[in-house]
Design a protein around this motif. Structure first.
Motif, PDB file in Angstrom:
ATOM      1  N   VAL A  14       3.589   8.894  -0.817  1.00 50.38           N
ATOM      2  CA  VAL A  14       3.910   7.468  -0.999  1.00 50.38           C
ATOM      3  C   VAL A  14       4.702   6.850   0.149  1.00 50.38           C
ATOM      4  O   VAL A  14       4.700   5.635   0.314  1.00 50.38           O
ATOM      5  CB  VAL A  14       4.700   7.203  -2.306  1.00 50.38           C
ATOM      6  N   THR A  15       5.371   7.676   0.925  1.00 46.67           N
ATOM      7  CA  THR A  15       6.178   7.101   1.999  1.00 46.67           C
ATOM      8  C   THR A  15       5.411   6.959   3.319  1.00 46.67           C
ATOM      9  O   THR A  15       5.964   6.489   4.300  1.00 46.67           O
ATOM     10  CB  THR A  15       7.436   7.969   2.248  1.00 46.67           C
ATOM     11  N   GLN A  45      -2.084   7.001  -3.876  1.00 47.52           N
ATOM     12  CA  GLN A  45      -0.952   7.505  -4.668  1.00 47.52           C
ATOM     13  C   GLN A  45      -1.466   8.228  -5.920  1.00 47.52           C
ATOM     14  O   GLN A  45      -0.944   9.274  -6.311  1.00 47.52           O
ATOM     15  CB  GLN A  45      -0.031   6.347  -5.072  1.00 47.52           C
ATOM     16  N   ALA A  73      10.513   4.941  -3.684  1.00 45.86           N
ATOM     17  CA  ALA A  73      10.139   5.546  -2.401  1.00 45.86           C
ATOM     18  C   ALA A  73       9.214   4.622  -1.613  1.00 45.86           C
ATOM     19  O   ALA A  73       9.351   4.468  -0.396  1.00 45.86           O
ATOM     20  CB  ALA A  73       9.468   6.900  -2.641  1.00 45.86           C
ATOM     21  N   LYS A  74       8.290   4.000  -2.319  1.00 43.59           N
ATOM     22  CA  LYS A  74       7.384   3.072  -1.635  1.00 43.59           C
ATOM     23  C   LYS A  74       8.183   1.905  -1.051  1.00 43.59           C
ATOM     24  O   LYS A  74       8.007   1.539   0.118  1.00 43.59           O
ATOM     25  CB  LYS A  74       6.308   2.561  -2.607  1.00 43.59           C
ATOM     26  N   GLN A 118       8.903   7.206  -7.358  1.00 47.87           N
ATOM     27  CA  GLN A 118       7.874   6.895  -6.354  1.00 47.87           C
ATOM     28  C   GLN A 118       7.844   5.396  -6.043  1.00 47.87           C
ATOM     29  O   GLN A 118       7.569   5.000  -4.907  1.00 47.87           O
ATOM     30  CB  GLN A 118       6.492   7.355  -6.842  1.00 47.87           C
ATOM     31  N   GLU A 119       8.134   4.576  -7.046  1.00 48.34           N
ATOM     32  CA  GLU A 119       8.193   3.124  -6.784  1.00 48.34           C
ATOM     33  C   GLU A 119       9.308   2.837  -5.779  1.00 48.34           C
ATOM     34  O   GLU A 119       9.132   2.057  -4.836  1.00 48.34           O
ATOM     35  CB  GLU A 119       8.432   2.344  -8.084  1.00 48.34           C
ATOM     36  N   TRP A 138      11.300   1.733  -0.351  1.00 56.37           N
ATOM     37  CA  TRP A 138      12.186   2.230   0.702  1.00 56.37           C
ATOM     38  C   TRP A 138      11.419   2.366   2.021  1.00 56.37           C
ATOM     39  O   TRP A 138      11.871   1.900   3.070  1.00 56.37           O
ATOM     40  CB  TRP A 138      12.755   3.583   0.259  1.00 56.37           C
ATOM     41  N   SER A 139      10.231   2.980   1.945  1.00 60.77           N
ATOM     42  CA  SER A 139       9.483   3.202   3.192  1.00 60.77           C
ATOM     43  C   SER A 139       8.850   1.909   3.705  1.00 60.77           C
ATOM     44  O   SER A 139       8.761   1.695   4.913  1.00 60.77           O
ATOM     45  CB  SER A 139       8.431   4.299   3.007  1.00 60.77           C
ATOM     46  N   PHE A 191      11.916  11.206  -3.148  1.00 63.62           N
ATOM     47  CA  PHE A 191      11.158  10.164  -2.452  1.00 63.62           C
ATOM     48  C   PHE A 191       9.839  10.756  -1.948  1.00 63.62           C
ATOM     49  O   PHE A 191       9.471  10.611  -0.786  1.00 63.62           O
ATOM     50  CB  PHE A 191      11.979   9.584  -1.294  1.00 63.62           C
TER      51      PHE A 191
END
Lengths: 475, 427
Positions: free
Chosen positions: B381-382, B327, A379-380, A376-377, A382-383, A434
């Motif tokens: 999260v995205t 989150q 993914a954050k 998730q880190e 990345w986004s 992700f």
């Protein structure tokens, strides 16, 4: 087990003049000459044994191989603890008759996550004072301590990290000291002893720290109390290590000349520093600010060693070009900031900005909770990058979680990507990793099933949790 | 102080008057009310308030229309427990108003009041609000006292912060409280009963001329009287099941007090009793490690098990990164919490806990126009907040962090041709 580590450390002790021959006792050149003083370079050898696996084929699955490739509807086959082959959609693989076949429809496969910044075992749960074994806060230079001598393998945190897909992790000493001591790399198969978890043949690392922490801890205890004091401390220590190396070189030289020299007194602190100067031990340096990291890269050149990775590197985005030029990785959080001055300039796009500049970016945890969802880190980051115009494909972003940390630890020849011949450290995710909602369904380490989301018998229960509330519960 | 309060109110009015009429149309609207989810809903903002929320129908004249098609619309998130506005950088950085040391005004800590300490220019406020958190409960987070004083609910609009002063009071009813009460729970609970009974039995206006021998100071007594009256909820922090049972028993002994359980790592073990006692919880649903002997039962299922038993669950305890509460809630949902309850844990439930349910945390006529348009599922999260309205006004999606980002990305693109300090992003 003869390990690369031992070979590397052998060099450290003996190199000084004897690059070709080993250090092991050799026949004396003359009867008068006593045997040469040698040092066991690997006194705490790994006793790790993988969980036994079975030949396994996962089909119809989305694969990120961790080195920039994505296979939709791909297959992966692993046997005897090693990755055998990856097949693209439509290709078939020759597999053993007794292979277990898993339909991976809707699921994803990635390399196991490697966290190169953990304090599990040295700052374990429960975090009682009795368990506080991560910072030898007795002197700013404690390169002589080894984190592996503090690791408590019953830390329940290992099992929780496993459920998050972490297959390998580096346990570092804390950041109170300029030189905090040696790190140890572990396979994340919780077991009785540190040696049972120790990653075979992984090189040692050494923790260093910039900035506020050493200043705060030693400011009223004889120093350093300033950043310039910190740098003087590093430089003096490196200089002492050079002097120590010269003493050993002289010993080696005289011994080889048939003389009967007295071996230098062993100095465990300088031995580790010499190992860094020889290039055998990797530097992991806690450093937040761009200007400080840049000073440290000059110290690195002054004393001719390599900083492998800046950890936390909250301002890496400001000097990504310089990090690239000096071949230094940055291990970062996605969004931690502001808890101290040197973390005040944290931005959400740090990781993608470093990647975008062509430098080595790593997602790390430094947290017993964060380590459970490093996907998730990533993914954050990345986004966040994408929204800021840095469009990095997921298949490249996974470099941050496996390949780059493996490189940082010096184990990329063994793990960190899904390539034939590598250790089968693999995560099968029940969806796109992700995403907040996706979980590690199967975690394989060296091909053995170390964790299954749906089989509670594979959920580690540490000794500490046994017979207590919540034993064996879904965690 | 009266002057200050007047000024604050005046500014608040100015901000509301300046807001235009806005219609957010076409988005998937989570109303957080009995109206539920509107797949293509319309939210009207007028004079700083929500003037209407409906599924179909025309947008009246005079509204600026914002198309939220394909996006998700929620109430602004309410930080359930933070120290926003009270701290810039916590460590080695000068005065931090979120911690209080010994002072003659108080013995038990009840008398502090953070409403005077809010820094509206804190850089944390823009960083936090552009991720969809539009208001927050804020209070002293560490001190040497039994109570954390009077907390406040603030708006993150950046200039008229205090929505409610004296909104809640914290007390550690676990190991932390025991630590400062002689090192044992055997003292802590006797102490808690004593200080509340003392406050209850004290005269309303303790005269300064008459001697007072209480454990509380006179100011503490006056603050605790508000708690006893039920006007100021008492946030009781406890983790282990036996401590939580004591919290429930405390509430039975002091039935007028509005008790909220905070942290509650093992709350799931006492879920039915909490539901029966109507005690809501504020938890960190990601906390799943036995960090101490009070937390042996820690599990990611905590939120789901509490909700399933009928306990109101709020999520969000942090300051610099309270923005990550979404989150946290997402991970609670990933571990079994009902999705709408996940959203409610960030909106409706904290608003109810703070006694501001008509103002915050739901998209309902008359509530403050704190509204967020998200790129998608806010718990994912995205996804991210794309537009944030506070008191009916669209905030500038900018913070120190975005400015640092823009400066250095521009430098990267231009191959560092200019010294960095001359690089400013376009206004």
């Amino acid at each position: 087990m003869k390990s690369a580590t031992s070979k590397l450390t052998l060099l450290l002790v003996c190199t000084m003049s004897l690059l070709t021959a080993g250090c092991s006792a050799k026949p004396n050149k003359s009867d008068a000459q006593p045997s040469k003083v040698t040092i066991n370079p690997n006194p705490y050898p790994s006793t790790y044994k993988p969980i036994e696996g079975e030949p396994t084929l996962i089909t119809n699955v989305t694969i990120l191989d961790g080195v920039g490739n994505r296979f939709d509807n791909g297959s992966i086959y692993f046997v005897d603890g090693k990755i055998q082959a990856i097949a693209e959609s439509g290709q078939t693989l020759d597999v053993s008759e007794n292979a277990k076949i898993i339909d991976g429809k809707g699921k994803w496969v990635t390399p196991g996550i490697i966290d190169n910044h953990s304090h599990l075992g040295v700052y374990p749960s429960p975090s009682t004072r009795s368990h506080s074994d991560g910072n030898e806060m007795t002197n700013p230079v404690t390169a002589q301590v080894w984190a592996e001598h503090s690791v408590w393998p019953q830390d329940p945190g290992f099992g929780r990290a496993l459920a998050g897909g972490v297959t390998t992790l580096q346990i570092l000493p804390g950041s109170a000291n300029l030189f905090g001591g040696r790190s140890v790399v572990l396979k994340n198969v919780p077991n009785r002893t540190m040696q049972d978890m120790k990653f075979p043949d992984a090189p040692y690392g050494m923790k260093m720290a910039c900035g506020e922490n050493p200043k705060r801890v030693y400011g009223q205890k004889g120093g350093p109390m300033t950043r310039m004091g910190n740098v003087a401390g590093y430089r003096q220590a490196w200089s002492d290590a050079q002097d120590y190396m010269r003493k050993w070189e002289a010993y080696e030289r005289d011994y080889e000349a048939g003389k009967n020299p007295k071996a230098p007194k062993r100095d465990l602190k300088l031995e580790t520093l010499a190992g860094v100067l020889e290039g055998d031990i990797r530097v992991h340096m806690h450093c937040y600010r761009a200007d400080e990291m840049t000073v440290m890269m000059d110290v690195m050149k002054e004393f001719n060693y390599q900083i492998g990775t800046f950890h936390h590197a909250v301002e890496a985005y400001k000097i990504a070009d310089k990090l690239k030029e000096n071949d230094v990785c940055s291990a970062m959080w996605a969004d931690w900031w502001g808890f101290k001055m040197e973390a005040y300039d944290g931005i959400r796009e740090n990781i993608p900005a470093v990647h975008n500049a062509g430098a080595c970016a790593i997602v790390h945890s430094d947290s017993d909770l964060g380590i459970q969802r490093l996907n998730q880190e990533a993914a954050k980051a990345w986004s966040d990058g994408k929204r800021a115009g840095i469009d990095i494909p997921m298949k490249d972003a996974w470099l941050w979680l496996s390949a780059n940390p493996a490189k940082s630890l010096g184990i990329f020849d063994k793990t960190g990507s899904l390539e034939a011949g590598k250790q089968a450290d693999i995560v099968l995710w029940n969806g796109n990793p992700f995403s907040t909602y996706t979980k590690a369904e199967h975690v394989y380490i060296d091909g053995g099933l170390a964790y299954s989301l749906t089989d509670s018998s594979t959920w580690p229960v540490s000794d500490f949790e046994l017979g207590q509330v919540g034993e064996g519960d879904s965690k | 102080m009266k002057k200050l309060i007047t000024l604050v109110t005046a500014l608040s009015m100015v901000s509301s008057i300046a807001a235009e009429n806005i219609a957010i149309v076409g988005g998937k609207v989570h109303t957080m009310t009995s109206a539920g989810v509107l797949e293509k809903g319309t939210v009207l903002l007028s004079d700083g308030r929500i003037s209407a929320v409906f599924a179909d129908g025309e947008v009246p004249q005079g509204y600026k229309v914002i198309d939220a098609s394909g996006k998700v619309v929620t109430p602004g998130f309410v930080g359930a427990l933070t120290s926003l506005g009270l701290v810039e950088v916590s460590s080695s950085s000068g005065v931090v108003d979120s911690s209080v040391e010994k002072t003659p005004i108080t013995n038990t800590g009840a008398a502090f009041d953070v409403q005077y300490a809010i820094n509206t220019d804190s850089s944390l406020i823009p960083v936090t609000r552009l991720e969809g958190v539009t208001s927050a409960a804020t209070t002293v987070s560490n001190g040497e006292f039994l109570f954390g004083g009077k907390g406040a609910v603030i708006s993150l609009d950046g200039f008229a912060p205090v929505l409610k002063a004296g909104a809640f009071m914290t007390v550690d009813a676990g190991s932390g409280g025991a630590e400062i009460s002689g090192g044992s729970r055997a003292s802590l609970w006797v102490m808690l009963d004593k200080v509340f009974n003392e406050a209850k039995n004290a005269k309303d206006n303790l005269s300064a001329e008459k001697p007072w021998y209480g454990i509380n100071t006179r100011l503490d007594v006056s603050a605790l009287k508000q708690v006893i009256a039920g006007d100021m909820p008492l946030f009781m922090r406890a983790d282990r099941a036996s401590d939580i049972r004591q919290v429930i028993a405390f509430k039975k002994r002091h039935s007028s007090i509005n008790v909220i359980l905070v942290h509650g790592v093992e709350a799931w073990r006492v879920a039915n009793q909490l539901a029966d006692a109507e005690i809501p919880v504020i938890i960190d649903p990601e906390y799943n490690l036995p960090g101490g002997f009070d937390q042996m039962g820690a599990t990611l299922k905590n939120a789901a098990r509490l909700h399933n038993a009928g306990v109101q669950v709020a999520i969000g305890m942090d300051t610099h990164n309270i923005r990550l509460a979404a989150q946290h809630a997402g991970n609670a949902v990933a571990n079994g919490l009902d999705y709408e309850a996940g959203l409610a844990s960030l909106t409706k439930v904290p608003a109810q806990i703070l006694g501001l349910e008509s103002q915050l945390g739901s998209l309902v006529k008359g509530a403050r126009a704190d509204v967020v348009i998200w790129s998608g599922d806010p718990l994912e999260v995205t996804q991210a907040a794309e537009s944030v309205f506070i008191g009916g006004k669209a905030i500038k999606m900018e913070s120190r962090q975005t400015k640092l980002r823009d400066r250095y990305l521009t430098l990267q693109d231009s191959e560092y041709t200019m010294p960095s300090q001359y690089e400013r992003s376009a206004q």
